[in-house]
Design an enzyme around this catalytic site. Structure first.
Site, PDB file in Angstrom:
ATOM      1  CB  ILE A 153      -0.961  -0.012   1.202  1.00 35.43           C
ATOM      2  CG1 ILE A 153      -2.081  -1.034   0.964  1.00 35.43           C
ATOM      3  CG2 ILE A 153      -1.555   1.374   1.455  1.00 35.43           C
ATOM      4  CD1 ILE A 153      -3.088  -1.126   2.077  1.00 35.43           C
TER       5      ILE A 153
ATOM      6  CD1 TRP B  60      -1.935   3.373  -3.625  1.00 34.59           C
ATOM      7  CD2 TRP B  60      -2.316   1.918  -5.277  1.00 34.59           C
ATOM      8  NE1 TRP B  60      -3.073   3.753  -4.256  1.00 34.59           N
ATOM      9  CE2 TRP B  60      -3.323   2.888  -5.276  1.00 34.59           C
ATOM     10  CE3 TRP B  60      -2.349   0.901  -6.223  1.00 34.59           C
ATOM     11  CZ2 TRP B  60      -4.382   2.872  -6.192  1.00 34.59           C
ATOM     12  CZ3 TRP B  60      -3.380   0.883  -7.132  1.00 34.59           C
ATOM     13  CH2 TRP B  60      -4.381   1.850  -7.121  1.00 34.59           C
ATOM     14  CG  HIS B  61      -0.638   5.737  -1.396  1.00 34.28           C
ATOM     15  ND1 HIS B  61      -0.897   4.713  -0.520  1.00 34.28           N
ATOM     16  CD2 HIS B  61      -1.842   6.223  -1.779  1.00 34.28           C
ATOM     17  CE1 HIS B  61      -2.205   4.599  -0.371  1.00 34.28           C
ATOM     18  NE2 HIS B  61      -2.806   5.490  -1.121  1.00 34.28           N
ATOM     19  N   GLY B  62       3.549   5.697  -3.526  1.00 36.35           N
ATOM     20  CA  GLY B  62       4.796   6.301  -3.976  1.00 36.35           C
ATOM     21  C   GLY B  62       5.993   5.722  -3.237  1.00 36.35           C
TER      22      GLY B  62
END
Length: 469
Positions: free
Chosen positions: A318, A321-323
């Site tokens: 996760i 996923w965001h960076g």
């Protein structure tokens, strides 16, 4: 081009609706072809340099799907497809200086489709249906992540490809509520969030809490607003997208929070990462005659392998996923710690806290995590948290009309978050039938006023926060 931009509202969307109505007269194939063309145009207008990447991704995954169904070893093709998708995602998301808009969302939808068909017991989709599933413009840039088991049968159906008054009315209601969330509720908070997070070292207690709470509300209304608009757009065309939010700030535990926030991402990772990892651990322990019951989970080794390990890996994914930045990684690790404490409390059968106390504690955890989520560096996040803890001093509060207005606005937003029904409850009457939309002069007036307010506020709105993911 965002859903809240004037070109989308007054040019693109009316054109697509009119074209769909005309194409539908020629049948299912023409209606689907029009929506595929509109989706490619939408992405081309927003990120023209990456339009070939979208076309190549959809085409390549379609070829892999059919190769998988013709092969005696479909699992090997699925593994290859997942690896190729992740490689493309990693390159363009983390190594390219100009990451493609929405790449994570349409890539994860296609990975989910590969895994869904890996068993070989489901017929592969037709080319037109798969292209529409993978590139349909309402979910293209910021989700929700589409579940192939729910959406592919809708895209493959032969009838229902025309505009109806009910679909337009309910879809417009979803869209307008999302537009209001974005333009009226989320965007004005940037005047507090931007300056606060720009220089957290200069903040004392009250301004720091004001900036942090404003950001948590901005993120909530921005992303849930986009999801409502995506659901509404799909509904106009007779398609039903899944919910992505279920009042997450009312959660009474961090476990429950992740079941309510960005629900499509949580479901995707639980289905394709967490559950397979947990099952692999349980099978390993069973083969080696290790206990797998609740008593074993309460022990150090059992808790570490059966609960902590799968959660840690899922939360790291996760984060990525965001960076691929240190604040995002720490955000994932912090929520890992929250989840493990939550699970340990349940395993040890700790006494339940009062509901309001549980909700307040959960929101405090989420609020601390949102500081890491928003900060550009670890140092900036630490400085903001230090200010919230009072380490930069208490500071003087100068009560004036602007401060009173800001506080009243935050209180109103929290009242909406904690007390208002969901958009689906408003528009369909789900569990709240007396509040449901219905064809009436009163609702026509309400939606008309909402349209006017949303359009007036839409002129200078910024990009949706999740577009960068």
């Amino acid at each position: 081009m965002t859903f809240s931009s004037l070109p989308f509202l007054f040019a693109f969307l009316p054109l697509v609706l009119c074209g769909f109505a005309l194409a539908a007269r020629r049948g299912e194939a023409a209606a689907k072809a029009w929506l595929i063309a509109a989706s490619l145009l939408f992405y081309g207008l927003g990120a023209p340099a990456f339009l070939p990447l979208l076309v190549l991704s959809v085409s390549g995954n379609f070829v892999l799907l059919h190769a998988m169904h013709r092969s005696a070893r479909p699992g090997s093709w699925a593994t290859l497809g997942v690896a190729l998708n992740l490689a493309v995602l990693g390159w363009f998301k983390y190594l390219d200086p100009m990451p493609a808009l929405g790449l994570s969302f349409f890539t994860f939808s296609q990975i989910g489709c590969l895994l869904y068909h890996a068993g070989g017991d489901t017929d592969p989709p037709k080319a037109r249906d798969y292209a529409l599933f993978a590139a349909f413009f309402p979910a293209l840039l910021a989700g929700p992540i589409l579940n192939p088991g729910e959406l592919l049968p809708q895209f493959a159906r032969r009838d229902g490809w025309w505009l109806t008054a009910d679909n337009l009315a309910i879809g417009s209601g979803f869209f307008l509520i999302g537009l209001l969330k974005k333009t009226v509720l989320a965007d004005p908070l940037s005047s507090v969030v931007g300056p606060g997070f720009a220089d957290p070292a200069a903040l004392t207690v009250f301004p720091a809490w004001q900036a942090a709470t404003a950001y948590s509300l901005q993120l909530y209304f921005d992303f849930s607003g986009y999801t409502d608009m995506a659901i509404g757009l799909a509904w106009m065309f007779g398609l039903r997208f899944p919910d992505n939010f279920d009042r997450p700030y009312r959660a009474a535990s961090v476990i429950e929070y992740w079941q309510r926030w960005h629900m499509s991402l949580t479901r995707f990772l639980m289905t394709n990462v967490h559950a397979p990892l947990t099952m692999a651990v349980l099978r390993w322990r069973k083969r080696h005659h290790r206990p797998i019951g609740q008593a074993a989970q309460a022990g150090c080794a059992g808790f570490s392998t059966m609960i902590a390990g799968p959660i840690l890996l899922t939360m790291v994914l996760i984060s990525l996923w965001h960076g691929a930045t240190m604040p995002f990684l720490l955000f994932g690790l912090l929520h890992t710690a929250f989840l493990l404490v939550n699970h340990l409390w349940r395993v040890k059968r700790g006494s339940a806290l009062p509901t309001l106390a549980s909700m307040a504690l959960t929101y405090l955890c989420v609020l601390v995590g949102s500081v890491l989520f928003r900060a550009t560096t670890v140092g900036a996040a630490a400085s903001m948290l230090a200010a919230m803890a009072g380490l930069h001093g208490l500071g003087a509060i100068h009560f004036d009309i602007r401060l009173a207005t800001d506080l009243a606005w935050l209180a109103a937003l929290y009242a909406i978050v904690w007390l208002a029904p969901t958009t689906r409850q408003w528009m369909t009457g789900d569990r709240r039938p007396r509040l449901a939309w219905r064809r009436s002069p009163q609702w026509a007036m309400i939606l008309g006023c909402a349209t006017t307010l949303g359009v007036l506020a839409a002129g200078g709105t910024g990009e949706f926060l999740y577009f960068r993911f």
